[in-house]
Structures are given as C-alpha cells and as structure tokens.
Design an enzyme around this catalytic site. Structure first.
Site, PDB file in Angstrom:
ATOM      1  N   SER A  19       0.822  -1.217   0.000  1.00 42.60           N
ATOM      2  CA  SER A  19       0.000   0.000   0.000  1.00 42.60           C
ATOM      3  C   SER A  19       0.850   1.258   0.000  1.00 42.60           C
ATOM      4  CB  SER A  19      -0.929   0.002   1.221  1.00 42.60           C
ATOM      5  OG  SER A  19      -0.168   0.087   2.422  1.00 42.60           O
ATOM      6  N   GLY A  20       2.035   1.177  -0.591  1.00 36.92           N
ATOM      7  CA  GLY A  20       2.859   2.371  -0.740  1.00 36.92           C
ATOM      8  C   GLY A  20       2.289   3.277  -1.812  1.00 36.92           C
ATOM      9  N   GLY A  22       2.772   3.407  -5.083  1.00 36.15           N
ATOM     10  CA  GLY A  22       2.312   2.739  -6.287  1.00 36.15           C
ATOM     11  C   GLY A  22       1.062   1.918  -6.056  1.00 36.15           C
ATOM     12  N   VAL A  86       2.457 -10.885   3.478  1.00 33.88           N
ATOM     13  CA  VAL A  86       2.589 -11.765   2.320  1.00 33.88           C
ATOM     14  C   VAL A  86       3.867 -12.589   2.460  1.00 33.88           C
ATOM     15  CG1 VAL A  86       2.898 -11.862  -0.183  1.00 33.88           C
ATOM     16  CG2 VAL A  86       1.267 -10.243   0.825  1.00 33.88           C
ATOM     17  N   GLU A 178      18.356  15.725   4.096  1.00 32.81           N
ATOM     18  CA  GLU A 178      17.216  16.280   4.840  1.00 32.81           C
ATOM     19  C   GLU A 178      17.302  15.941   6.322  1.00 32.81           C
ATOM     20  OE1 GLU A 178      13.766  16.550   1.428  1.00 32.81           O
ATOM     21  OE2 GLU A 178      13.953  14.686   2.557  1.00 32.81           O
ATOM     22  N   ASP A 308       9.459   0.557  -6.549  1.00 36.52           N
ATOM     23  CA  ASP A 308      10.846   0.206  -6.259  1.00 36.52           C
ATOM     24  C   ASP A 308      11.146  -1.254  -6.540  1.00 36.52           C
ATOM     25  OD1 ASP A 308      11.081   2.792  -5.435  1.00 36.52           O
ATOM     26  OD2 ASP A 308      11.316   2.366  -3.300  1.00 36.52           O
TER      27      ASP A 308
END
Length: 444
Positions: A19-20, A22, A86, A178, A308
């Site tokens: 659920s990132g 993408g 998963v 950052e 990724d």
C-alpha cells in the site's frame, strides 16, 4: 463487494500487494471500476515516507504522515483492505500466500511491495545502525537521539559524552541531506536551552557520502549548494569516503578515520522488498525485477510489478528512479490497463512513459533545492517553499495536511519542536560508563 472467498465471484479479482505510493495509486484508480480489489499490506496505514525524517527529529507526529487505509476506501463499493503479511506469490497458480491464513486467489496481480534498506551484505553495519524506512524506525530514532541527549546532560566521562553527542549519517542522497539538516536544527533548539549542560559546540553531526558530492541525482550546482548550507549549519560533510566498518563503539571510514559515536543512521541505499516465493525472473544488478515496457512480469499473464520492486529498461540509467512519482504514475497506468482488459478493449494500451515533474529536497529552514524539467532550478527560500507546498498537496487526508502545516508554522514562528517525548529508552549506562544496547541489537 461481499467479504469472504466462498462467495459467487462475478467480477475479476485484482490483488495488490503493498500500500505504498504505487499500490495505493493503483487501488484508488480501480475504485468504482468493474473489478473486485483486495489491497494487502502488513500495516493498516499508508505511510508518507518522504517525511519520516521529520518524525525522527521531533517536528511531526507519527499520525501526521500515516493515514488508515480502511478510511481511504470507507465509501468504496469494490476496494477492500486486508492486513496481512505476504509470505509468497505463486505466479503460475495465481495465488498469494499470507501468514496465518488461506492463500488469496487472483485474476490480476499488482506487486508493489516497495523497498527496504540495502546494507550491501555488511551485517555488522545492519546490526548497529538505525534505518529510516518505516514508522517504527522514525519513532525509534527520535527516542534514541533524545535519550542520548538525556544521558549526555548528566554524563561526566568525557569519552562517553563525546560519543553520545556524535551523530553519523550515512548517505548523501535526499534522505541523508534532509535528516542531517533537520537534526542540526533540533540540536540548535535544545542544546544549551533544554539541556543546560550541553553546548552546541559539543555536538558533532557527520554526513558521509561515497560519491564526490551530495545529491547525485540533482545537478552539481544544487549538490554544492546543499553542502554549503549544511556546513554553515554545523554539519561536517565527508565526501569520497565510505563506511568501512561499524560496531558498538562507532564507525571506521575507508580513509582510516575512526569516529566514536552512539548513533549511526543508514540512508546509503535501498533494495527491492521482494515478497518472497517469486520464481527466478530477469533482474537488474540491484535486484529489481525486469518488467516489459507495459510493466508486465514476463511469462505470467495478468501480473504486473511496479515501484521500487521493478522497472522496465529505460533511459541512460536503464531503470526508472526509485521515487514516489514514478511509482504513482505506474500504479495508475496498470489500473487503466487492467480496466481495458476487463472491458475487452480491442487495442492494447501503449508502453508506460514516466513523466518527470521534477525533484526536490529541503535542507532545513528557508533552504531547499528544486529541479524542474527543462533545467529550471530553485534554491533557498523559493526551493524550500516549493518543497513545502508539494508535500502538503500529496499528504493524504485533510487533517494530516492541517496538522503538518500547523507544526511547520509553529516551528517556523517559535523555533521550537515540542514533540520530544521519549517513549522508550534504548541507551542505558553501565556503572563503568559504557553503553548497553537495546534488545533489538541496534544502537537505541
């Protein structure tokens, strides 16, 4: 969409693993389409990973960058979320195996399981360093940094005190830059004010990068600007050196320099977070799955891999960048391709084409770098403001946007970070002054 696997399935089932950026973009685009969607993830929230470092440095609360997935699809008639880990994918049998439950069958599969830290085989560095890929990493790093300050404020042994106040950031990409800038600002706020026995001159922040400059994905001008800003703010930037070794006492660099420290933050690379059980597939050197130009897994009908985890062969570098924009665009592309197939489109959709809308990073207050297509670049206050509005726009949920803006405004106007509660201690002094590590085996 009715629950349960035993119901009469009249529509094709799409299973999305991850659920990132993408996976969520794909699921949202499939909302209210003629398919049943099951979104699988081990966490019940979508995490806005670009702001993890702000949780780690006390600027944002964890809830500001995480949004419940069930709330996202609360009113969806066909998208359901299932929290599950998963354990494997059977591409030939079109099933997804999950821990503690029956396998989930699918008609169409979208693998979007993201990435995890890459320590390049150095298990010792993995054991003693702190990553910044998950919400637990960010809160753990915040606990650790604040605990180091608490211990140093009362520490009389100069060697232990020096190690407690030394922070090594490994990796000069956007995350390392950052986080270094945010950590320097945090130290400027608390040193000598909240921690009266600690002066700013005692604190040492070291940013280590193996390449000749920072922000290698940006132009040389922006990379040099980032280094100048960090150095002005007290960060020691070491380029052209690698971390050769690390243990409980500190790090050793490739040029022989030894840095005693109690904090090592790793942001020097990522690798695909392979869900496991996937058969031997063509892969790039960094282990990403080689998909075709339409993001399909070769040899398996109805299966795509995005983000990724996978890439087609494109451009001079040969791969799509491992960033959120290409993942989101790929997720929407795959959703449209699935809908085309379900509706029986006569013409196949053209190959996926990533539209680069620019890259950006912030170095702290009033300092950011932005690169836009066509060579347009911003630095300083304009770059920082651009970064701020883009990140607010992509945060999910009105409350999250308001809360993040309020925290940023408070920090900007009051120069204060009130989110400095230690939830767990990971650094405990022994009577001889040495440090006991937490039960996880990592520093803090």
């Amino acid at each position: 969409m009715a629950d349960g696997d035993a119901r009469d399935r009249r529509r094709p089932r799409v299973v999305i693993v991850g659920s990132g950026f993408g996976g969520l973009a794909c699921a949202r685009r499939l909302n209210r389409q003629p398919v049943d969607v099951i979104l699988l993830d081990q966490h019940n929230y979508h995490l806005f990973t670009p702001l993890l470092y702000q949780v780690a440095t006390g600027l944002l609360n964890p809830a500001d960058i995480a949004y419940p997935l069930r709330a996202v699809f609360r009113h969806s008639p066909n998208v359901r979320f299932r929290q599950a880990t998963v354990t494997g994918v059977h591409l030939g049998g079109k099933t997804v195996r999950v821990r503690g439950g029956p396998a989930v069958p699918y008609d169409y599969l979208v693998l979007a399981s993201g990435s995890t830290d890459n320590y390049f085989g150095n298990q010792e560095i993995a054991r003693v360093s702190l990553g910044l890929k998950a919400l637990a990493d960010a809160t753990g790093l915040r606990n650790h940094v604040l605990t180091c300050l608490e211990r140093a404020d009362a520490e009389v042994n100069p060697d232990v005190r020096r190690a407690l106040l030394t922070f090594v950031m490994v990796g000069g990409g956007p995350t390392g830059v950052e986080c270094s800038g945010a950590l320097a600002e945090l130290m400027q706020i608390v040193a000598g004010k909240d921690y009266h026995q600690i002066s700013r001159s005692e604190i040492r922040i070291v940013l280590v990068e193996g390449l000749p400059r920072l922000l290698s994905a940006f132009s040389e001008h922006l990379g040099r600007y980032a280094q100048r800003v960090l150095e002005r703010r007290g960060v020691e930037v070491r380029t052209r050196v690698l971390v050769k070794a690390a243990d409980e006492e500190g790090v050793t660099l490739s040029d022989g320099t030894a840095i005693p420290c109690q904090t090592i933050v790793w942001s020097a690379g990522v690798r695909p977070n392979d869900p496991g059980g996937i058969p031997s597939l063509p892969r790039f050197r960094n282990a990403r799955i080689k998909v075709d130009g339409r993001l399909r897994i070769p040899g398996f009908d109805g299966a795509w891999a995005i983000g990724d985890l996978a890439s087609p062969e494109v451009g001079a570098d040969g791969q799509l960048p491992m960033l959120s924009p290409p993942a989101m665009q790929a997720g929407r592309y795959v959703a449209r391709a699935i809908v085309d197939r379900v509706r029986g489109a006569t013409e196949e959709r053209g190959p996926f084409h990533y539209v680069d809308k620019g890259t950006m990073a912030t170095i702290g207050r009033n300092a950011g770098v932005t690169h836009l297509p066509g060579g347009l670049e911003f630095t300083g206050f304009v770059g920082w403001l651009t970064w701020l509005f883009v990140h607010v726009y992509y945060l999910i949920g009105f409350r999250n946007r308001v809360s993040a803006l309020a925290s940023w405004a408070w920090d900007y106007l009051r120069h204060d970070r009130p989110i400095r509660i230690i939830l767990a201690t990971g650094v405990e002094p022994e009577p001889n002054g040495s440090i006991i590590r937490s039960s996880t085996g990592k520093m803090g």
